[in-house]
Design a protein around this motif. Structure first.
Motif, mmCIF file in Angstrom:
data_model
loop_
_atom_site.group_PDB
_atom_site.id
_atom_site.type_symbol
_atom_site.label_atom_id
_atom_site.label_comp_id
_atom_site.label_asym_id
_atom_site.label_seq_id
_atom_site.Cartn_x
_atom_site.Cartn_y
_atom_site.Cartn_z
ATOM 1 N N PRO A 152 0.797 -1.229 0.000
ATOM 2 C CA PRO A 152 0.000 0.000 0.000
ATOM 3 C C PRO A 152 0.829 1.278 0.000
ATOM 4 C CG PRO A 152 -0.974 -1.593 1.485
ATOM 5 C CD PRO A 152 0.335 -2.184 1.039
ATOM 6 N N SER A 153 1.901 1.312 0.764
ATOM 7 C CA SER A 153 2.728 2.525 0.824
ATOM 8 C C SER A 153 3.357 2.825 -0.529
ATOM 9 C CB SER A 153 3.828 2.371 1.878
ATOM 10 O OG SER A 153 3.274 2.248 3.169
ATOM 11 N N ALA A 154 3.820 1.790 -1.214
ATOM 12 C CA ALA A 154 4.433 1.986 -2.529
ATOM 13 C C ALA A 154 3.391 2.395 -3.562
ATOM 14 C CB ALA A 154 5.149 0.708 -2.966
ATOM 15 N N VAL A 155 2.198 1.813 -3.496
ATOM 16 C CA VAL A 155 1.142 2.186 -4.439
ATOM 17 C C VAL A 155 0.744 3.642 -4.238
ATOM 18 C CG1 VAL A 155 -1.254 1.758 -5.119
ATOM 19 C CG2 VAL A 155 0.289 -0.165 -4.710
ATOM 20 N N LEU A 156 0.645 4.082 -2.995
ATOM 21 C CA LEU A 156 0.314 5.488 -2.717
ATOM 22 C C LEU A 156 1.417 6.416 -3.213
ATOM 23 C CD1 LEU A 156 -1.237 5.092 0.833
ATOM 24 C CD2 LEU A 156 -2.413 6.013 -1.180
ATOM 25 N N ALA A 157 2.668 6.025 -3.004
ATOM 26 C CA ALA A 157 3.781 6.838 -3.492
ATOM 27 C C ALA A 157 3.766 6.903 -5.014
ATOM 28 C CB ALA A 157 5.106 6.265 -2.986
ATOM 29 N N GLU A 215 0.941 9.210 -6.142
ATOM 30 C CA GLU A 215 1.303 10.612 -5.928
ATOM 31 C C GLU A 215 2.097 11.148 -7.118
ATOM 32 O OE1 GLU A 215 3.388 13.485 -2.537
ATOM 33 O OE2 GLU A 215 3.695 11.311 -2.458
ATOM 34 N N LYS A 216 3.035 10.371 -7.603
ATOM 35 C CA LYS A 216 3.810 10.770 -8.776
ATOM 36 C C LYS A 216 2.933 10.791 -10.026
ATOM 37 C CE LYS A 216 8.024 8.627 -6.883
ATOM 38 N NZ LYS A 216 8.885 9.808 -6.759
ATOM 39 N N LEU A 217 2.042 9.806 -10.134
ATOM 40 C CA LEU A 217 1.175 9.723 -11.303
ATOM 41 C C LEU A 217 0.221 10.910 -11.375
ATOM 42 C CD1 LEU A 217 0.615 7.725 -13.661
ATOM 43 C CD2 LEU A 217 -1.217 6.755 -12.247
ATOM 44 N N LYS A 218 -0.230 11.389 -10.230
ATOM 45 C CA LYS A 218 -1.155 12.521 -10.203
ATOM 46 C C LYS A 218 -0.499 13.766 -10.791
ATOM 47 C CE LYS A 218 -4.870 14.817 -9.096
ATOM 48 N NZ LYS A 218 -6.153 14.594 -9.806
ATOM 49 N N MET A 250 -2.946 0.189 -22.127
ATOM 50 C CA MET A 250 -2.699 -0.321 -20.790
ATOM 51 C C MET A 250 -1.199 -0.519 -20.630
ATOM 52 S SD MET A 250 -4.455 -3.593 -18.879
ATOM 53 C CE MET A 250 -6.002 -2.698 -18.663
ATOM 54 N N LEU A 251 -0.655 0.051 -19.559
ATOM 55 C CA LEU A 251 0.780 -0.013 -19.296
ATOM 56 C C LEU A 251 1.031 -0.588 -17.909
ATOM 57 C CD1 LEU A 251 1.697 3.635 -20.416
ATOM 58 C CD2 LEU A 251 1.949 1.562 -21.793
ATOM 59 N N GLU A 252 2.039 -1.452 -17.800
ATOM 60 C CA GLU A 252 2.466 -1.924 -16.490
ATOM 61 C C GLU A 252 3.668 -1.093 -16.057
ATOM 62 O OE1 GLU A 252 0.859 -6.313 -15.777
ATOM 63 O OE2 GLU A 252 2.790 -6.277 -16.819
ATOM 64 N N SER A 253 3.495 -0.411 -14.941
ATOM 65 C CA SER A 253 4.451 0.606 -14.516
ATOM 66 C C SER A 253 4.468 0.668 -12.990
ATOM 67 C CB SER A 253 3.996 1.956 -15.103
ATOM 68 O OG SER A 253 4.534 3.041 -14.399
ATOM 69 N N TYR A 254 5.662 0.927 -12.445
ATOM 70 C CA TYR A 254 5.779 1.061 -10.991
ATOM 71 C C TYR A 254 6.880 2.090 -10.721
ATOM 72 C CZ TYR A 254 4.443 -1.134 -6.477
ATOM 73 O OH TYR A 254 3.921 -1.428 -5.237
ATOM 74 N N ILE A 255 7.294 2.215 -9.500
ATOM 75 C CA ILE A 255 8.297 3.227 -9.170
ATOM 76 C C ILE A 255 9.655 2.854 -9.773
ATOM 77 C CG2 ILE A 255 9.558 4.359 -7.295
ATOM 78 C CD1 ILE A 255 7.000 4.001 -5.580
ATOM 79 N N LEU A 256 10.017 1.569 -9.659
ATOM 80 C CA LEU A 256 11.306 1.102 -10.166
ATOM 81 C C LEU A 256 11.120 0.154 -11.338
ATOM 82 C CD1 LEU A 256 13.183 0.309 -6.811
ATOM 83 C CD2 LEU A 256 13.269 2.420 -8.160
ATOM 84 N N ASP A 257 12.096 0.122 -12.226
ATOM 85 C CA ASP A 257 12.104 -0.826 -13.338
ATOM 86 C C ASP A 257 12.185 -2.265 -12.835
ATOM 87 O OD1 ASP A 257 12.099 1.049 -15.410
ATOM 88 O OD2 ASP A 257 14.280 1.190 -15.470
ATOM 89 N N GLY A 258 11.601 -3.178 -13.639
ATOM 90 C CA GLY A 258 11.845 -4.599 -13.429
ATOM 91 C C GLY A 258 10.920 -5.250 -12.427
ATOM 92 N N ARG A 259 11.418 -6.304 -11.776
ATOM 93 C CA ARG A 259 10.646 -7.070 -10.804
ATOM 94 C C ARG A 259 11.589 -7.656 -9.761
ATOM 95 N NH1 ARG A 259 10.963 -12.228 -10.492
ATOM 96 N NH2 ARG A 259 8.891 -12.379 -9.508
ATOM 97 N N GLN A 260 10.999 -8.211 -8.690
ATOM 98 C CA GLN A 260 11.762 -8.879 -7.640
ATOM 99 C C GLN A 260 10.928 -10.034 -7.088
ATOM 100 O OE1 GLN A 260 12.408 -6.023 -4.442
ATOM 101 N NE2 GLN A 260 10.307 -5.264 -4.615
ATOM 102 N N ASP A 261 11.553 -10.903 -6.319
ATOM 103 C CA ASP A 261 10.861 -12.081 -5.794
ATOM 104 C C ASP A 261 10.277 -11.873 -4.405
ATOM 105 O OD1 ASP A 261 11.194 -13.810 -8.012
ATOM 106 O OD2 ASP A 261 13.277 -14.166 -7.416
#
Length: 329
Positions: free
Chosen positions: A55-60, A63-66, A288-299
């Motif tokens: 949740p904290s990362a999604v809110l952050a 905030e940037k997306l807005k 439709m785009l898949e996007s987050y704060i950082l590039d890539g993925r993690q486990d």
């Protein structure tokens, strides 16, 4: 055989614990999307993490997306992806916030409450109503007052209950082509969603009114040998239009720039997006785009704002891409 693990919290209880009173604001947000699907609006971007894992990362992220959304609002309408469930082809992998609210424990009730609070916080803080995938149709009404866009995924789009449930919704519904890519199948799904239906849902016989804002999402397909192929080219859009015209339905389409269209290479999302924009087709309502704060993925949840599921474009690349799209349309 199965055993009952835990009785789900009631919808009324969940909504009383985390109330939402956004009816007029939501109606405006919903109408923007419906106008786009109907052909009279801006360009739609449904953008965000493959799955909402923190949740904290999604809110952050929101905030940037807005900030970006405000700069392009004359041309582009942005809806954040807050995907709370993740359909998987293999067992043992992360299945989304509803299954595991902290990516460790398994507690569906806690997942419902965490997800509902997150969506409410996004509305309160940024004025965004979310997009989510309807993996479990019976859970939709836990979130119906904070969702403005629903997708039916490739693994569910041929399922009769998902098609019928889409006909009940009063928000826009994007139906993805099935894994094998048959475009007649997705057109048939849209037709069923458009049509009033009588069926069983949540313990009741119900009569739906039909959803005129159901439409296609093209996300690529896999052949019998397991090879991934794109279907965002104009040839496939033409084929989809033929299937839609035969059933007398709106050939509106959203192009998913990741998944099989990119061969699951997130770095191709920008290239695909700009190609699609260049078609200048009236049937293409958005991306439709898949996007987050950082590039890539993690486990596991180690790096803040990096996907636990599919690889995503980082925010810097996303911002640049959205401005490029705005300049092109």
């Amino acid at each position: 055989m199965y055993k009952r693990v835990n009785k789900l919290i009631s919808q009324n209880k969940a909504k009383s614990l985390y109330p939402a009173d956004f009816a007029s604001l939501k109606k405006e947000f919903d109408s923007e999307i419906k106008n786009i699907i109907g052909g009279n609006g801006k360009f739609l971007l449904i953008v965000g993490p493959c799955s909402a894992d923190n949740p904290s990362a999604v809110l952050a992220y929101c905030e940037k997306l807005k900030v970006i959304a405000e700069k392009v609002k004359d041309k582009i309408f942005i809806v954040p992806r807050i995907y709370t469930t993740k359909p998987r082809s293999e067992s043992g992998k992360y299945r989304g916030m509803l299954h595991s609210h902290d990516a460790i424990s398994q507690d569906f009730n806690q997942g419902i409450l965490v997800a509902r609070k997150l969506m409410i916080d996004v509305v309160k803080s940024f004025g965004f109503f979310a997009a989510d995938e309807m993996l479990y149709p019976e859970l939709y009404h836990y979130f119906d007052d904070v969702l403005s866009y629903i997708t039916i995924g490739a693994r569910s789009s041929e399922d009769q209950i998902h098609r019928l449930a889409a006909s009940c919704l009063d928000v826009s519904v994007g139906i993805k082509n099935p894994m094998h890519g048959n475009l007649k199948s997705v057109a048939q799904a849209i037709k069923i969603a458009n049509t009033p239906n009588n069926f069983v849902l949540n313990g009741y016989e119900v009569q739906s009114y039909g959803n005129p804002f159901a439409h296609a999402i093209l996300r690529g397909y896999m052949d019998n040998e397991g090879r991934m192929h794109e279907n965002y080219s104009e040839a496939f859009i033409d084929k989809l239009c033929v299937e839609c015209n035969e059933l007398n339905i709106n050939p509106a389409v959203i192009i998913d720039c990741n998944h099989f269209n990119s061969g699951k290479n997130y770095l191709l999302e920008s290239e695909i997006a700009m190609k699609v924009i260049g078609y200048n087709r009236k049937e293409i309502k958005g991306l439709m785009l898949e996007s987050y704060i950082l590039d890539g993925r993690q486990d596991s949840l180690i790096e803040f704002g990096k996907s636990l599921t599919d690889e995503c474009l980082g925010m810097e690349k996303t911002e640049r891409l959205i401005y490029d799209i705005a300049n092109k349309i």
